[in-house]
Design a protein around this motif. Structure first.
Motif, PDB file in Angstrom:
ATOM      1  N   ILE A   1       0.860  -1.179   0.000  1.00 19.56           N
ATOM      2  CA  ILE A   1       0.000   0.000   0.000  1.00 19.56           C
ATOM      3  C   ILE A   1       0.897   1.230   0.000  1.00 19.56           C
ATOM      4  N   ILE A   2       0.663   2.129  -0.949  1.00 19.09           N
ATOM      5  CA  ILE A   2       1.456   3.361  -1.049  1.00 19.09           C
ATOM      6  C   ILE A   2       0.558   4.546  -0.687  1.00 19.09           C
ATOM      7  N   ILE A   3       0.988   5.316   0.321  1.00 21.04           N
ATOM      8  CA  ILE A   3       0.246   6.500   0.752  1.00 21.04           C
ATOM      9  C   ILE A   3       1.173   7.709   0.665  1.00 21.04           C
ATOM     10  N   TYR A   4       0.770   8.687  -0.119  1.00 17.66           N
ATOM     11  CA  TYR A   4       1.516   9.941  -0.218  1.00 17.66           C
ATOM     12  C   TYR A   4       0.949  10.928   0.797  1.00 17.66           C
ATOM     13  N   LEU A   5       1.848  11.610   1.502  1.00 21.23           N
ATOM     14  CA  LEU A   5       1.468  12.650   2.458  1.00 21.23           C
ATOM     15  C   LEU A   5       2.028  13.967   1.947  1.00 21.23           C
ATOM     16  N   GLU A   6       1.143  14.873   1.580  1.00 24.88           N
ATOM     17  CA  GLU A   6       1.561  16.152   1.016  1.00 24.88           C
ATOM     18  C   GLU A   6       1.108  17.294   1.904  1.00 24.88           C
ATOM     19  N   GLY A   7       1.910  18.339   1.942  1.00 25.34           N
ATOM     20  CA  GLY A   7       1.579  19.520   2.721  1.00 25.34           C
ATOM     21  C   GLY A   7       2.839  20.289   3.059  1.00 25.34           C
ATOM     22  N   GLU A   8       2.663  21.534   3.432  1.00 28.88           N
ATOM     23  CA  GLU A   8       3.793  22.393   3.776  1.00 28.88           C
ATOM     24  C   GLU A   8       4.482  21.887   5.043  1.00 28.88           C
ATOM     25  N   LEU A   9       5.655  22.436   5.317  1.00 28.08           N
ATOM     26  CA  LEU A   9       6.338  22.130   6.573  1.00 28.08           C
ATOM     27  C   LEU A   9       5.409  22.434   7.743  1.00 28.08           C
TER      28      LEU A   9
ATOM     29  N   GLN B   1       2.672   5.192  -8.504  1.00 23.05           N
ATOM     30  CA  GLN B   1       1.535   6.037  -8.150  1.00 23.05           C
ATOM     31  C   GLN B   1       0.974   5.579  -6.803  1.00 23.05           C
ATOM     32  N   PRO B   2       0.466   6.497  -6.004  1.00 26.83           N
ATOM     33  CA  PRO B   2      -0.065   6.119  -4.699  1.00 26.83           C
ATOM     34  C   PRO B   2      -1.447   5.485  -4.815  1.00 26.83           C
ATOM     35  N   ASP B   3      -1.779   4.724  -3.799  1.00 24.46           N
ATOM     36  CA  ASP B   3      -3.146   4.219  -3.674  1.00 24.46           C
ATOM     37  C   ASP B   3      -4.022   5.285  -3.039  1.00 24.46           C
ATOM     38  N   ILE B   4      -3.411   6.051  -2.135  1.00 20.69           N
ATOM     39  CA  ILE B   4      -4.112   7.143  -1.457  1.00 20.69           C
ATOM     40  C   ILE B   4      -3.154   8.325  -1.358  1.00 20.69           C
TER      41      ILE B   4
ATOM     42  N   ALA C   1      -7.586  17.903   6.117  1.00 25.36           N
ATOM     43  CA  ALA C   1      -7.041  16.776   5.359  1.00 25.36           C
ATOM     44  C   ALA C   1      -7.968  16.519   4.186  1.00 25.36           C
ATOM     45  N   ILE C   2      -7.374  16.380   3.031  1.00 25.85           N
ATOM     46  CA  ILE C   2      -8.135  15.988   1.841  1.00 25.85           C
ATOM     47  C   ILE C   2      -7.594  14.632   1.423  1.00 25.85           C
ATOM     48  N   ILE C   3      -8.459  13.642   1.451  1.00 28.02           N
ATOM     49  CA  ILE C   3      -8.064  12.268   1.154  1.00 28.02           C
ATOM     50  C   ILE C   3      -8.540  11.918  -0.248  1.00 28.02           C
ATOM     51  N   HIS C   4      -7.580  11.526  -1.079  1.00 28.32           N
ATOM     52  CA  HIS C   4      -7.859  11.156  -2.465  1.00 28.32           C
ATOM     53  C   HIS C   4      -7.514   9.679  -2.663  1.00 28.32           C
ATOM     54  N   PRO C   5      -8.499   8.792  -2.780  1.00 31.08           N
ATOM     55  CA  PRO C   5      -8.165   7.415  -3.166  1.00 31.08           C
ATOM     56  C   PRO C   5      -7.881   7.420  -4.675  1.00 31.08           C
TER      57      PRO C   5
ATOM     58  N   LYS D   1      -7.593  -0.196  -5.002  1.00 29.52           N
ATOM     59  CA  LYS D   1      -7.113  -0.553  -3.665  1.00 29.52           C
ATOM     60  C   LYS D   1      -7.364   0.604  -2.699  1.00 29.52           C
ATOM     61  N   GLY D   2      -7.053   1.825  -3.139  1.00 32.32           N
ATOM     62  CA  GLY D   2      -7.262   3.001  -2.299  1.00 32.32           C
ATOM     63  C   GLY D   2      -8.719   3.212  -1.947  1.00 32.32           C
ATOM     64  N   ILE D   3      -9.597   2.979  -2.900  1.00 31.39           N
ATOM     65  CA  ILE D   3     -11.043   3.109  -2.652  1.00 31.39           C
ATOM     66  C   ILE D   3     -11.483   2.085  -1.628  1.00 31.39           C
ATOM     67  N   THR D   4     -11.010   0.839  -1.766  1.00 31.59           N
ATOM     68  CA  THR D   4     -11.360  -0.233  -0.825  1.00 31.59           C
ATOM     69  C   THR D   4     -10.865   0.126   0.573  1.00 31.59           C
TER      70      THR D   4
END
Length: 156
Positions: free
Chosen positions: A35-43, A125-128, A141-145, A149-152
Motif C-alpha cells: 500500500i502506497i500513501i503519499y502525504l503532502e503539505g507544507e512544513l 503512483q499512490p493508492d491514497i 485533510a483531503i483524502i484522495h483514493p 485498492k485506495g477506494i477499498t
C-alpha cells in the motif's frame, strides 16, 4: 470519492492516522500486497503527526520521528512492515535507486511517503494521497483514493 476532514487539533490528526491504519490493516488481512500513501503539505502541516497516529494504531510504542536525514525509517510488525519515507532533503531522485527503493516496494508493506514530489517518477503512483492544509487556525485533510485498492481501503 475525495473526502475532506477538518482537523481542529493535533489529536484529530493522530485520530485520522489511527483510522486509516486500521483500514489498511483490514486490507492487508485479506490481501498480500503493498500500500502506497503519499502525504503532502507544507512544513509543519501534520504529516509526521499523522504518521505517528498511524504507527501507534498498528502497535508501535516507541518514538516516531520524521526520517529527514535517513530518508526512510522502517517499522517491523508481525506480518508486514511500514516504511516511513521523508524525501524533503532528497537532492536527486536517483538517490532512491541507490538506496534500493524497489526492494522496499517489493515486500508486503505500507509505505508512508512525505514529500513524494521530490522523487520524480521513481515512485509508483499512490493508492491514497492525503493533502494536509492549513486552514486559518485549524488544518484540513483531503483524502484522495487514487486506485481501486485506495477506494477499498478508504471504505474500511
Amino acid at each position: 470519492m475525495t473526502e475532506r476532514i477538518e482537523l481542529k487539533s493535533e489529536d484529530d490528526t493522530i485520530a485520522l492516522g489511527y483510522t486509516l491504519a486500521h483500514h489498511c490493516l483490514n486490507y492487508l488481512n485479506q490481501h498480500d500486497d503493498t500500500i502506497i500513501i503519499y502525504l503532502e503539505g507544507e512544513l509543519g502541516a501534520g504529516k509526521t503527526t499523522f504518521s505517528r497516529g498511524f504507527l501507534r494504531a498498528l502497535g508501535h510504542l516507541g518514538n516516531v520521528k520524521s526520517p529527514t536525514y535517513t530518508l526512510v525509517e522502517p517499522y517491523e510488525f508481525e506480518t508486514f512492515s511500514v516504511y516511513h519515507f521523508d524525501l524533503y532533503r532528497l537532492a536527486d531522485s536517483e538517490e532512491l535507486e541507490f538506496m534500493g527503493i524497489r526492494d522496499y516496494l517489493a515486500k508486503r508493506c505500507i509505505c508512508l511517503v512525505e514529500w513524494p514530489q521530490k522523487a520524480g517518477d521513481v515512485l509508483p503512483q499512490p493508492d491514497i494521497k492525503i493533502e494536509l492544509l492549513y486552514k486559518q487556525l485549524e488544518r484540513e485533510a483531503i483524502i484522495h483514493p487514487l486506485s481501486e485498492k485506495g477506494i477499498t481501503i478508504q471504505r474500511g
